[in-house]
Write an enzyme that holds these catalytic residues in place. Structure first.
Site, mmCIF file in Angstrom:
data_model
loop_
_atom_site.group_PDB
_atom_site.id
_atom_site.type_symbol
_atom_site.label_atom_id
_atom_site.label_comp_id
_atom_site.label_asym_id
_atom_site.label_seq_id
_atom_site.Cartn_x
_atom_site.Cartn_y
_atom_site.Cartn_z
ATOM 1 N N ILE A 8 46.148 23.286 84.337
ATOM 2 C CA ILE A 8 45.061 23.946 83.565
ATOM 3 C C ILE A 8 44.007 22.948 83.277
ATOM 4 C CG2 ILE A 8 44.363 25.333 81.596
ATOM 5 C CD1 ILE A 8 47.419 26.259 81.650
ATOM 6 N N ASN A 80 39.551 26.357 84.670
ATOM 7 C CA ASN A 80 39.035 26.795 83.466
ATOM 8 C C ASN A 80 38.082 26.210 82.964
ATOM 9 O OD1 ASN A 80 39.047 28.548 80.655
ATOM 10 N ND2 ASN A 80 39.746 26.362 80.214
ATOM 11 N N TYR A 146 24.303 28.367 85.563
ATOM 12 C CA TYR A 146 25.515 29.127 85.321
ATOM 13 C C TYR A 146 25.804 30.191 86.373
ATOM 14 C CZ TYR A 146 29.130 31.008 82.307
ATOM 15 O OH TYR A 146 30.450 31.356 81.891
ATOM 16 N N LYS A 150 28.808 30.380 89.081
ATOM 17 C CA LYS A 150 30.254 31.444 88.904
ATOM 18 C C LYS A 150 29.877 32.160 90.027
ATOM 19 C CE LYS A 150 31.910 29.967 85.107
ATOM 20 N NZ LYS A 150 33.405 29.275 85.133
ATOM 21 N N THR A 179 34.214 31.047 71.465
ATOM 22 C CA THR A 179 34.673 29.650 71.812
ATOM 23 C C THR A 179 33.562 29.011 71.490
ATOM 24 O OG1 THR A 179 33.799 29.875 74.153
ATOM 25 C CG2 THR A 179 36.142 30.482 73.641
#
Length: 241
Positions: A8, A80, A146, A150, A179
């Site tokens: 991860i 991630n 961004y 993605k 977050t």
């Protein structure tokens, strides 16, 4: 219960840390990768590395793969780690900031996946789960870098899934999570990010998902009996029943 191995990235905080803790608590082998090791790490191994250092990724993945337990019945790479920076309209984005964004959001996952595939080629049960974003599937003013990163990650994932018979690859939009990335978004100005008030309202009205709930949802997704039959591009909030 079968024991699986999970590698991860971005495992020091947010979704990555929550996912690592929950998987480790369930008895799975967890190997984390991030710039700094969290004080409350509970996984089997943590590898400290800045993923914008592309040249070191092959060595990092070799270390991770070497540590995989012989008892692991499946191995999964979860890409991630990511960044929403730079925030601002395209003309305001400096070349070095664009390059860093694309490196972390797209180039690093691609490099990690390549090294993972080489290191696990004898495995018959391997998966790559890329953490994407709804921003990769629609335009968002102020997030051009961004969104582009993605979107590229989504399309790369479809290629991966088509290329290998002994691999299942999916790209998952996890929703809006409480977050550090959300904190940075709320600190931006309306001139850089016109939707700023919507995101501030998400926080004030309690509409943000917790990293823990999101991690639980990702685990439920990966444990689904029909996981291999699901679409490559997924949204955690809109999974088929």
């Amino acid at each position: 219960m079968s024991v699986e191995a999970f590698i991860i990235t971005g495992a020091s905080k947010g979704i990555g840390l929550a996912l690592s803790k929950q998987l480790a608590a369930s008895g799975h082998q967890v190997i984390g990768i991030a710039r700094s090791k969290p004080t409350d790490w509970t996984g089997a191994l943590f590898i400290t590395h800045d993923l914008t250092d592309i040249d070191g990724i092959s060595q990092v993945m070799a270390q991770a793969v070497q540590a995989i337990s012989a008892e692991a019945e499946a191995v999964t790479l979860v890409n991630n780690a990511g960044t929403v920076e730079p925030i601002g309209f395209a003309a305001a984005n400096e070349s070095q900031d664009i390059a860093k964004s694309i490196t972390l959001n797209l180039t690093a996952p691609m490099s990690l996946s390549s090294a993972f595939l080489r290191g696990t080629e004898t495995s018959n049960n391997r998966r790559i789960v890329n953490i994407s974003s709804g921003a990769g599937r629609k335009q968002v003013q102020g997030w051009s870098a961004y969104c582009a990163g993605k979107a590229g990650l989504d399309h790369y994932t479809t290629c991966l899934d088509a290329e290998y018979e002994n691999l299942r690859a999916v790209s998952v939009a996890p929703g809006i999570i409480d977050t550090g990335m959300q904190e940075r978004i709320r600190e931006s100005g309306e001139e850089d990010f016109p939707q700023i008030e919507h995101f501030r309202n998400y926080k004030s009205s309690g509409k943000l998902s917790s990293p823990e709930d999101t991690a639980s949802g990702l685990i439920q997704l990966m444990q689904r009996a029909d996981f291999n039959e699901l679409p490559v591009l997924l949204d955690l909030r809109e999974l088929p029943q």
